[in-house]
Design an enzyme around this catalytic site. Sequence first.
Site, short mmCIF file in Angstrom:
data_model
loop_
_atom_site.label_atom_id
_atom_site.label_comp_id
_atom_site.label_asym_id
_atom_site.label_seq_id
_atom_site.Cartn_x
_atom_site.Cartn_y
_atom_site.Cartn_z
N GLN B 131 3.96 6.27 -0.20
CA GLN B 131 2.51 6.41 -0.30
C GLN B 131 1.93 6.33 1.11
O GLN B 131 2.03 5.30 1.76
CB GLN B 131 2.00 5.28 -1.18
CG GLN B 131 0.53 5.15 -1.30
CD GLN B 131 0.19 4.06 -2.30
OE1 GLN B 131 0.67 4.05 -3.43
NE2 GLN B 131 -0.63 3.13 -1.89
N SER B 134 -2.51 4.31 4.52
CA SER B 134 -3.00 3.50 5.64
C SER B 134 -2.74 4.14 6.99
O SER B 134 -1.72 4.81 7.19
CB SER B 134 -2.35 2.12 5.61
OG SER B 134 -2.61 1.49 4.39
N SER B 166 5.65 1.92 3.28
CA SER B 166 6.86 1.29 2.71
C SER B 166 7.88 2.35 2.35
O SER B 166 7.54 3.34 1.69
CB SER B 166 6.51 0.49 1.45
OG SER B 166 5.59 -0.51 1.76
N GLU B 249 -1.54 0.21 -8.34
CA GLU B 249 -0.84 -0.63 -7.37
C GLU B 249 -1.20 -2.10 -7.58
O GLU B 249 -0.33 -2.96 -7.58
CB GLU B 249 -1.21 -0.17 -5.96
CG GLU B 249 -0.54 -1.00 -4.87
CD GLU B 249 -0.65 -0.38 -3.48
OE1 GLU B 249 -1.44 0.57 -3.31
OE2 GLU B 249 0.04 -0.86 -2.58
N GLU B 378 -9.21 -10.62 0.50
CA GLU B 378 -10.65 -10.48 0.70
C GLU B 378 -11.18 -9.25 -0.04
O GLU B 378 -12.24 -9.29 -0.66
CB GLU B 378 -10.98 -10.35 2.19
CG GLU B 378 -10.79 -11.65 2.99
CD GLU B 378 -9.33 -12.03 3.18
OE1 GLU B 378 -8.46 -11.12 3.16
OE2 GLU B 378 -9.04 -13.23 3.33
C1 LIG Z 1 4.26 -5.17 3.16
C2 LIG Z 1 3.24 -4.10 3.24
C3 LIG Z 1 3.50 -2.87 2.67
C4 LIG Z 1 2.56 -1.84 2.76
N1 LIG Z 1 2.88 -0.64 2.21
C5 LIG Z 1 1.99 0.39 2.33
C6 LIG Z 1 2.33 1.68 1.86
O1 LIG Z 1 3.40 1.90 1.33
N2 LIG Z 1 1.45 2.67 2.02
C7 LIG Z 1 0.22 2.47 2.58
O2 LIG Z 1 -0.55 3.42 2.66
N3 LIG Z 1 -0.14 1.25 3.06
C8 LIG Z 1 0.72 0.20 2.95
N4 LIG Z 1 0.39 -1.03 3.44
C9 LIG Z 1 -0.88 -1.18 4.15
C10 LIG Z 1 -1.91 -2.03 3.45
O3 LIG Z 1 -2.49 -1.34 2.38
C11 LIG Z 1 -2.95 -2.44 4.51
O4 LIG Z 1 -2.30 -3.22 5.49
C12 LIG Z 1 -4.07 -3.26 3.92
O5 LIG Z 1 -4.86 -2.47 3.06
C13 LIG Z 1 -4.96 -3.91 5.00
O6 LIG Z 1 -5.37 -2.99 5.97
P1 LIG Z 1 -5.22 -3.31 7.51
O7 LIG Z 1 -3.81 -3.71 7.73
O8 LIG Z 1 -5.75 -2.16 8.25
O9 LIG Z 1 -6.13 -4.56 7.76
P2 LIG Z 1 -7.70 -4.53 8.05
O10 LIG Z 1 -8.36 -3.65 7.06
O11 LIG Z 1 -7.93 -4.26 9.48
O12 LIG Z 1 -8.05 -6.02 7.72
C14 LIG Z 1 -8.01 -7.09 8.67
C15 LIG Z 1 -8.68 -8.31 8.04
O13 LIG Z 1 -10.05 -7.99 7.78
C16 LIG Z 1 -10.35 -8.25 6.44
N5 LIG Z 1 -11.35 -7.28 5.98
C17 LIG Z 1 -11.41 -5.95 6.17
N6 LIG Z 1 -12.46 -5.41 5.54
C18 LIG Z 1 -13.09 -6.42 4.93
C19 LIG Z 1 -14.24 -6.53 4.10
N7 LIG Z 1 -14.97 -5.47 3.73
N8 LIG Z 1 -14.59 -7.74 3.67
C20 LIG Z 1 -13.86 -8.85 3.99
N9 LIG Z 1 -12.79 -8.81 4.75
C21 LIG Z 1 -12.40 -7.62 5.19
C22 LIG Z 1 -9.03 -8.08 5.71
O14 LIG Z 1 -9.04 -8.77 4.48
C23 LIG Z 1 -8.07 -8.68 6.70
O15 LIG Z 1 -8.09 -10.07 6.53
C24 LIG Z 1 1.32 -2.06 3.38
C25 LIG Z 1 1.04 -3.31 3.96
C26 LIG Z 1 1.99 -4.32 3.89
C27 LIG Z 1 1.66 -5.62 4.52
#
Ligand SMILES: Cc1cc2nc3c(=O)[nH]c(=O)nc-3n(C[C@H](O)[C@H](O)[C@H](O)COP(=O)(O)OP(=O)(O)OC[C@H]3O[C@@H](n4cnc5c(N)ncnc54)[C@H](O)[C@@H]3O)c2cc1C
Lengths: 362, 409
Positions: B131, B134, B166, B249, B378
């Site tokens: 998928q 991100s 992933s 998911e 969050e």
């Molecule tokens: C083990 C793992 C597997 C993954 N697998 C996939 C995959 O297969 N495919 C894929 O597409 N993605 C995948 N992801 C990505 C995952 O969906 C994102 O990491 C996640 O949605 C958070 O986005 P970010 O890392 O950009 O953090 P950010 O969005 O930058 O967030 C940083 C911090 O800000 C907070 N934050 C952001 N916006 C808000 C808001 N509106 N209100 C309050 N707090 C907020 C967040 O909660 C977090 O604490 C995976 C992530 C992990 C850790």
Amino acid sequence: MNFDFSDDQRLLQDAVRTMLADTSTSQAVREVLEGRASHSEAVWRNLIEMGAAAAAIPEQYGGAGLGYLELCLVAEEAGRHLVAVPLSSSFYLAAEAILRAGSEAQKQHWLPKIAGGELVATAALGSRERYRAPAPLAFEGATLTGTSPALVDGGIAGLAVLRVADELVLVDLAGAGVSRTPVPTLDPTRPLTALHFDHTPAERLPAAEAATVAARVLDGAAVLLAFEQVGGAARILEATRDYSLERKAFGRQIGSFQALKHKMAEIYTAIELARVHAYYGAWALSSDAPELPKAAAAARVSATRAYVVAAEEGIELHGGIGFTWEMDCHLHYRRARHLGQLIGSEHAWRARLADELIKEAA
Amino acid sequence: MDFRDTPEEAAFRAEVRAWLEANGQKRSRPDEVFGEGLDEAARLAAAKAWQAKKAAAGYAAITWPKAAGGRGGTAMQQVIYQQEEAAFVVPGMIFEISIGMGLPTVMTWAAPELKARFLRPGLAGEEIWCQLFSEPGAGSDTGGVRTRAVREGDEWVVNGQKVWTSGAHFCDYGILLTRTDWDKPKQEGLTMFIVDMKAPGVEVRPIHQMSGDSEFNEVFFTDVRIPDAYRLGPECGGWKVMLSTLMQERLSVGGNLPTDLHAHLIALARKCAWDARPAIEDDRVRARIADAYLQQKGVELVIARGLTAISKGKAPGPEMSITKLVAAKAMQDIAAFALELAGPEGLIGYEALGGDWRYMQRLWLGAPGARIAGGTDEILKNVIAERVLGLPGEIRTDRKVPFRELEHG
Ligand SMILES: Cc1cc2nc3c(=O)[nH]c(=O)nc-3n(C[C@H](O)[C@H](O)[C@H](O)COP(=O)(O)OP(=O)(O)OC[C@H]3O[C@@H](n4cnc5c(N)ncnc54)[C@H](O)[C@@H]3O)c2cc1C
């Protein structure tokens, strides 16, 4: 698997909810809070007349003969509407103890009176935690002497079931040598009374083992109280949510601040976890499943936590007005504490849950 | 209300159990892991073989329609299968995205020929899906993706970068969220595609995770060509497609919480000493065991309630978000407490401390990811607050602005 109540059960719940919305008003509860009434008389009469309070008492003893699942839903509504009536004393505890431990004659004599509301019964079945040494209660021959220090509904009760050492004892409070003293309490909507006995006639509930019966009755009460707690918690969360949509600060509805949204989401989560544990307990209670001790303790712990958190944060999220006598927030704050300690604290029940889990893993 | 199996459920359970016993390998210890000691290629081959067997027996995707190669069964049967399978050593973290997210999206949005092409091989484990949503600048704010798809006749040309994907290093296909219109507001200019992960111009670079593993990756796209027939949903309709995937998911992660962590805690607490007594006798330890049970069993029961709703024809709504919220944090808390049981020695890796500790140590290192993947705590709280409790949405300054004018970071 079917993890929900039936449509008929929901209908009963709706009927009780409608009735309580009309009668168990904030004003009615405050009559008791402020000492102008010992309990909400109209609410009590209606619950009795609908057969709702006696849902789990068999018809042969004057009850509605519905079942525990129905009583659970009644309890949830009772919690939502903060009822100030002897539901738990009479129906979760005393009637249950008599039903489980009484002789046929005792059941025939007392249960119809309780079911019909002729008589309020109260009970003290023993608790793991205490502050002072147990009051000296002695059951000798056929009389009881001593003091039971703080009984809910002791002021209006006509009957008490008391744990005295290894026995469960039934006392007719109309008997000789009974006197009563009101005891101040943190939740005056559920008044406490000390009962003093001086050679008062009393009789045993002849069940084989008092401790076993008491534990079983307390498990059932834990499930029923969990429904009251979930009802109360859901209600205070709704009120808090509504207030947060009305009140503005910094040019916005306070409910739009993420700190508040997240807090409410956490309360919601705690309530929903408590709710499913309560449902599981309800199933175990109604089907007399071997899971009951575990399910009841889980329901007790999670519901106590959920209501306490909802009530505490409910005040916080209302700000200053939440701390006033006029708002109902403190009624939930008090009631959460009352329900959470009535049959032993969250911590004592958590210990019981752990015992069950460890036994199971052996 | 009844927690016991209905006669039909009991019959299905017996059937599943018999099949698993004939075809699978029972765990020798509770924390035995699939493919221990195999290298990645061998592990993957063994996993594919197991998936093929499962598919042939009709257990790979029980709730899928028969026409798509599924069993046309109920959600309850799916749960029963998972409960029974938990006693066996089966592959984890390989087909979940294929079966749980990628292929259902294909099933809902792809043209009939594409379904015929992809569903069966996917189900049988011959092709594995990932998928690709991100990006470095678009995680929680999924609508911010910048990977660009430009139409050229019957094809689209894709350039950009995904991250945290992933399984991308062993996947064959992916569902890919791209930006196709920069002049529309952010969520309106997105389009979803199926992408061939082996196509020219796709480059996968594993990321070294805090757990030491490399389960997720960066994926770079340089002039990657995708036929228009591989589009999922309408042009600029990608947001809706993505939402349908994400709801799946969140449910699936909640469903992955093991229900016996308290039993693992009990086993470890029996072996550790607190104040020269077995830790299991300490009330603080017992209290934490009880809390662990409350969380796991609670999640299980919330799911059971959702299943009952499904069986009555209702759809479980955003309330189900609480399962992933509670489950992921529970894993973290329970694992951390398990490590604490051993005091300073709990810091010694299981390789030296003993295999008993493997499970909780791995859980502890993996849990932070579970709290982030599929929506952070969050974001899930926002979902509950807004969609369940009806509280106001976050203030959005980016709603109506053309995407090219937005600030990025
Ligand atoms: C083990 C793992 C597997 C993954 N697998 C996939 C995959 O297969 N495919 C894929 O597409 N993605 C995948 N992801 C990505 C995952 O969906 C994102 O990491 C996640 O949605 C958070 O986005 P970010 O890392 O950009 O953090 P950010 O969005 O930058 O967030 C940083 C911090 O800000 C907070 N934050 C952001 N916006 C808000 C808001 N509106 N209100 C309050 N707090 C907020 C967040 O909660 C977090 O604490 C995976 C992530 C992990 C850790």
